[in-house]
Design an enzyme around this catalytic site. Structure first.
Site, mmCIF file in Angstrom:
data_model
loop_
_atom_site.group_PDB
_atom_site.id
_atom_site.type_symbol
_atom_site.label_atom_id
_atom_site.label_comp_id
_atom_site.label_asym_id
_atom_site.label_seq_id
_atom_site.Cartn_x
_atom_site.Cartn_y
_atom_site.Cartn_z
ATOM 1 N N GLY A 77 -4.330 31.658 55.152
ATOM 2 C CA GLY A 77 -3.235 32.284 54.394
ATOM 3 C C GLY A 77 -2.643 31.342 53.362
ATOM 4 N N LEU A 116 -10.702 35.607 58.010
ATOM 5 C CA LEU A 116 -10.278 35.585 59.416
ATOM 6 C C LEU A 116 -11.072 36.558 60.280
ATOM 7 C CD1 LEU A 116 -6.420 35.223 59.037
ATOM 8 C CD2 LEU A 116 -7.925 33.694 60.326
ATOM 9 N N LEU A 133 -1.553 31.198 59.191
ATOM 10 C CA LEU A 133 -0.610 32.038 58.444
ATOM 11 C C LEU A 133 -1.283 33.287 57.868
ATOM 12 C CD1 LEU A 133 1.237 29.261 56.368
ATOM 13 C CD2 LEU A 133 1.606 29.945 58.730
ATOM 14 N N ALA A 174 -2.774 36.880 57.424
ATOM 15 C CA ALA A 174 -2.496 38.157 58.088
ATOM 16 C C ALA A 174 -2.433 39.289 57.079
ATOM 17 C CB ALA A 174 -1.149 38.106 58.817
ATOM 18 N N GLN A 175 -2.649 40.526 57.558
ATOM 19 C CA GLN A 175 -2.193 41.703 56.816
ATOM 20 C C GLN A 175 -0.724 41.772 57.219
ATOM 21 O OE1 GLN A 175 -0.591 44.224 55.368
ATOM 22 N NE2 GLN A 175 -0.892 45.480 57.193
ATOM 23 N N SER A 225 6.304 36.579 64.641
ATOM 24 C CA SER A 225 7.265 37.282 63.774
ATOM 25 C C SER A 225 8.389 37.940 64.566
ATOM 26 C CB SER A 225 6.514 38.361 62.999
ATOM 27 O OG SER A 225 7.413 39.268 62.412
ATOM 28 N N GLU A 262 9.367 40.728 63.998
ATOM 29 C CA GLU A 262 8.982 42.137 64.173
ATOM 30 C C GLU A 262 8.599 42.434 65.619
ATOM 31 O OE1 GLU A 262 8.357 45.258 62.404
ATOM 32 O OE2 GLU A 262 9.973 44.334 61.288
ATOM 33 N N TYR A 278 1.670 46.341 63.047
ATOM 34 C CA TYR A 278 1.829 44.915 62.703
ATOM 35 C C TYR A 278 2.551 44.177 63.829
ATOM 36 C CZ TYR A 278 3.809 40.742 60.514
ATOM 37 O OH TYR A 278 4.179 39.447 60.249
ATOM 38 N N ARG A 321 7.521 35.643 46.952
ATOM 39 C CA ARG A 321 7.355 36.751 47.880
ATOM 40 C C ARG A 321 6.504 37.841 47.221
ATOM 41 N NH1 ARG A 321 7.089 38.434 53.051
ATOM 42 N NH2 ARG A 321 9.082 39.131 53.902
HETATM 43 P P1 NAP Z 1 1.635 36.832 52.681
HETATM 44 O O1 NAP Z 1 2.300 36.318 51.443
HETATM 45 O O2 NAP Z 1 1.348 38.280 52.797
HETATM 46 O O3 NAP Z 1 0.253 36.014 52.820
HETATM 47 C C1 NAP Z 1 -0.746 36.427 53.719
HETATM 48 C C2 NAP Z 1 -1.947 35.525 53.554
HETATM 49 O O4 NAP Z 1 -2.993 35.950 54.446
HETATM 50 C C3 NAP Z 1 -2.575 35.542 52.138
HETATM 51 O O5 NAP Z 1 -3.009 34.254 51.817
HETATM 52 C C4 NAP Z 1 -3.768 36.468 52.324
HETATM 53 O O6 NAP Z 1 -4.795 36.262 51.386
HETATM 54 C C5 NAP Z 1 -4.205 36.029 53.710
HETATM 55 N N1 NAP Z 1 -5.120 36.990 54.339
HETATM 56 C C6 NAP Z 1 -4.972 38.327 54.495
HETATM 57 N N2 NAP Z 1 -6.043 38.842 55.091
HETATM 58 C C7 NAP Z 1 -6.901 37.830 55.337
HETATM 59 C C8 NAP Z 1 -8.188 37.738 55.906
HETATM 60 N N3 NAP Z 1 -8.835 38.819 56.368
HETATM 61 N N4 NAP Z 1 -8.783 36.517 55.992
HETATM 62 C C9 NAP Z 1 -8.161 35.415 55.507
HETATM 63 N N5 NAP Z 1 -6.934 35.439 54.940
HETATM 64 C C10 NAP Z 1 -6.327 36.642 54.865
HETATM 65 O O7 NAP Z 1 2.451 36.399 53.974
HETATM 66 P P2 NAP Z 1 3.627 35.306 54.137
HETATM 67 O O8 NAP Z 1 4.921 35.965 53.835
HETATM 68 O O9 NAP Z 1 3.227 34.074 53.457
HETATM 69 O O10 NAP Z 1 3.611 35.108 55.721
HETATM 70 C C11 NAP Z 1 2.760 34.116 56.324
HETATM 71 C C12 NAP Z 1 2.511 34.501 57.778
HETATM 72 O O11 NAP Z 1 3.759 34.561 58.466
HETATM 73 C C13 NAP Z 1 1.866 35.864 57.991
HETATM 74 O O12 NAP Z 1 1.058 35.771 59.139
HETATM 75 C C14 NAP Z 1 3.033 36.784 58.257
HETATM 76 O O13 NAP Z 1 2.614 37.905 59.007
HETATM 77 C C15 NAP Z 1 3.947 35.860 59.029
HETATM 78 N N6 NAP Z 1 5.382 36.122 58.929
HETATM 79 C C16 NAP Z 1 5.977 36.270 57.718
HETATM 80 C C17 NAP Z 1 7.356 36.441 57.653
HETATM 81 C C18 NAP Z 1 8.073 36.548 56.328
HETATM 82 O O14 NAP Z 1 9.232 36.985 56.323
HETATM 83 N N7 NAP Z 1 7.453 36.150 55.221
HETATM 84 C C19 NAP Z 1 8.115 36.458 58.830
HETATM 85 C C20 NAP Z 1 7.464 36.290 60.048
HETATM 86 C C21 NAP Z 1 6.093 36.096 60.099
HETATM 87 P P3 NAP Z 1 -4.782 36.997 49.940
HETATM 88 O O15 NAP Z 1 -3.862 36.142 49.069
HETATM 89 O O16 NAP Z 1 -6.188 36.945 49.512
HETATM 90 O O17 NAP Z 1 -4.227 38.372 50.139
HETATM 91 O O1 F7E Z 2 11.237 45.551 54.659
HETATM 92 C C1 F7E Z 2 13.340 48.484 54.181
HETATM 93 C C2 F7E Z 2 12.265 48.556 55.245
HETATM 94 O O2 F7E Z 2 8.895 45.198 53.922
HETATM 95 C C3 F7E Z 2 12.551 45.178 55.002
HETATM 96 C C4 F7E Z 2 7.280 40.893 56.635
HETATM 97 O O3 F7E Z 2 7.272 39.619 56.047
HETATM 98 O O4 F7E Z 2 9.401 40.493 57.691
HETATM 99 C C5 F7E Z 2 8.722 41.349 56.812
HETATM 100 O O5 F7E Z 2 8.717 42.681 57.316
HETATM 101 C C6 F7E Z 2 13.376 46.420 55.246
HETATM 102 C C7 F7E Z 2 12.711 47.446 56.172
HETATM 103 O O6 F7E Z 2 10.041 43.489 55.390
HETATM 104 C C8 F7E Z 2 11.857 49.701 51.105
HETATM 105 O O7 F7E Z 2 12.224 49.850 55.853
HETATM 106 C C9 F7E Z 2 13.665 50.068 52.261
HETATM 107 O O8 F7E Z 2 13.652 47.920 57.092
HETATM 108 O O9 F7E Z 2 10.692 43.667 53.054
HETATM 109 P P1 F7E Z 2 10.158 44.479 54.161
HETATM 110 P P2 F7E Z 2 9.860 43.731 56.967
HETATM 111 O O10 F7E Z 2 9.320 45.062 57.258
HETATM 112 O O11 F7E Z 2 11.138 43.341 57.625
HETATM 113 C C10 F7E Z 2 8.832 40.401 59.013
HETATM 114 C C11 F7E Z 2 9.656 39.405 59.796
HETATM 115 C C12 F7E Z 2 7.381 40.084 58.986
HETATM 116 O O12 F7E Z 2 6.865 39.413 59.870
HETATM 117 C C13 F7E Z 2 6.564 40.832 57.984
HETATM 118 O O13 F7E Z 2 5.316 40.167 57.766
HETATM 119 O O14 F7E Z 2 13.551 47.083 53.995
HETATM 120 N N1 F7E Z 2 12.954 49.109 52.909
HETATM 121 N N2 F7E Z 2 13.008 50.460 51.159
HETATM 122 C C14 F7E Z 2 11.837 48.848 52.218
HETATM 123 N N3 F7E Z 2 10.832 47.968 52.432
HETATM 124 C C15 F7E Z 2 9.819 47.937 51.523
HETATM 125 N N4 F7E Z 2 8.804 47.059 51.704
HETATM 126 N N5 F7E Z 2 9.788 48.767 50.432
HETATM 127 C C16 F7E Z 2 10.790 49.677 50.175
HETATM 128 O O15 F7E Z 2 10.750 50.391 49.196
#
Ligand code: NAP
Ligand code: F7E
Length: 337
Positions: free
Chosen positions: A9, A65, A86, A88-89, A131, A133, A154, A189
């Site tokens: 990631g 992955l 890191l 993930a979808q 996460s 989540e 997820y 982001r």
């Molecule tokens: P992100 O911006 O969506 O990045 C996801 C990464 O995973 C990208 O580099 C993507 O590659 C790669 N990836 C997706 N499918 C893959 C596959 N099949 N094989 C190899 N690589 C693959 O996510 P992030 O916000 O940096 O988050 C990093 C990690 O923390 C994730 O696991 C996410 O679920 C977790 N997380 C995020 C948050 C948050 O708030 N950001 C909170 C809790 C946990 P591409 O660039 O090619 O798409």
């Molecule tokens: O949604 C609401 C939606 O997609 C936040 C990921 O990084 O954090 C992230 O997941 C909130 C939700 O993040 C729209 O319903 C309203 O309640 O920005 P989000 P998320 O779902 O909290 C967790 C910790 C992770 O681990 C995940 O990888 O916002 N919302 N209207 C919307 N959300 C989106 N995306 N788009 C809208 O139009």
């Protein structure tokens, strides 16, 4: 001897900040790059080092992955001291449309990587990106002892990854940790997560390029932190004497509506004039409130966040305004996520 790390990631938001952090600490950083028909290295282009460079400290490897054999071969070659999983979808709404794919890449890949560690016989430490989540309906504040009740494919996949990581630690004595990170955002982001969707729309509306913004549920409560501070917590977890699991969060909450107010008012706009409701952005089951209690991380890792939601909204809006001024923001696409 400098340390080496392997990041899955690496092209994502967190992967790019983590790569920068580790390079600044003198690590050699290896990143997993998945093949894409279009460029997917925008977040790491500024640190890219080509094969022609004699002493590379940042090296990308094609892989995926979903390909466990490639992971074994890569780990055998690279032999990293630390692994950060890191990849993930990572989109919750999209996981309802692609549940099997998400279970595979976000969930099963954790066991693929852990098995690759065992099969390659390397001595390493592994960080699993768990996460908030996973907590789902469990009421806030959530900490390491809060039960999981995930509300999306997820969240279920991440819960599988969490328990697999714990199991490999207990069964095989691997130094494997879970960082249970609450939402963290930044100018890097992805554009379909709600904070970035808002900051990008604010910049475009202010510039007269967009009329309105379509969103779903505005009442969800989230604990939004700043991504560069969160990758520091990941690194600290792998420097401990013993492996353990940690919640990483600010402890402060805001609704999507409050984030809208902060972002639009930063450029003197009234969000109620521009935001429209689109039910397609609702999730079949929603997580209503996530607010983390990170006191364990504060006590054991000496980790404390400093950027709060108001500053975060300003950072993101300012960055999108600057991107637009530099002519770098994309077209007015409307994607269903
Ligand atoms: P992100 O911006 O969506 O990045 C996801 C990464 O995973 C990208 O580099 C993507 O590659 C790669 N990836 C997706 N499918 C893959 C596959 N099949 N094989 C190899 N690589 C693959 O996510 P992030 O916000 O940096 O988050 C990093 C990690 O923390 C994730 O696991 C996410 O679920 C977790 N997380 C995020 C948050 C948050 O708030 N950001 C909170 C809790 C946990 P591409 O660039 O090619 O798409
Ligand atoms: O949604 C609401 C939606 O997609 C936040 C990921 O990084 O954090 C992230 O997941 C909130 C939700 O993040 C729209 O319903 C309203 O309640 O920005 P989000 P998320 O779902 O909290 C967790 C910790 C992770 O681990 C995940 O990888 O916002 N919302 N209207 C919307 N959300 C989106 N995306 N788009 C809208 O139009």
């Amino acid at each position: 001897m400098s340390k080496s790390a392997f990041i899955t990631g690496v092209t994502g938001q967190d992967g790019s900040y983590l790569a920068e952090l580790l390079l600044s600490k003198g690590y050699t950083v290896h990143g997993l790059l998945r093949r894409s028909s279009s460029f997917n290295t925008e977040r790491i282009d500024h640190i890219y080092q080509g094969p022609e460079e004699a002493q590379r400290s940042f090296i990308l490897h094609y892989g995926d992955l979903s390909d466990g054999v490639a992971l074994v071969n890569l780990l055998r070659d690279v032999r990293p001291d630390e692994i950060y999983n890191l990849g993930a979808q990572s989109h919750v709404r999209v996981s309802f449309s692609t549940p099997l794919y998400t279970s595979d890449v976000t969930g099963l890949s954790t066991v693929r990587l852990l098995e690759a560690v065992r099969a390659s016989g390397i001595d390493t430490r592994l960080y699993q990106a768990s996460s908030s989540e996973m907590f789902g309906t469990s009421p806030p504040p959530q900490n390491e002892k809060t039960p999981f009740h995930p509300r999306s494919p997820y969240g279920c996949a991440k819960a599988f990854g969490y328990w697999t990581t714990v199991n490999y630690r207990e069964a095989y004595g691997l130094f494997a940790v879970n960082g249970i990170l609450f939402n963290h955002e930044s100018p890097r982001r992805g554009e379909t997560f709600v904070t970035r969707k808002i900051s990008r729309a604010v910049a475009r509306i202010k510039a007269g390029l967009q009329d309105c913004l379509y969103l779903g549920n505005l009442n969800a409560v989230r604990d939004w932190g700043y991504a560069p501070e969160y990758v520091e917590a990941m690194w600290r977890m792998l420097q401990c004497n013993e492996p353990d699991d940690y919640v990483v969060a600010t402890g402060e909450a805001a609704t999507v509506k409050q984030f809208l107010e902060l972002a639009f008012s930063h450029v003197d706009l009234d969000w109620t004039e521009f935001v429209r409701y689109d039910p397609s952005y609702e999730r079949p089951s929603e997580v209503n409130a996530l607010i983390g209690d990170a006191s364990k991380a504060q006590e054991k890792l000496s980790w404390k966040p400093s950027v709060r939601v108001q500053e975060l909204a300003r950072i993101m809006v300012d960055a999108d305004v600057a991107l637009l001024a530099a002519g770098l923001s994309g077209q007015n696409v409307r994607v269903s996520a």
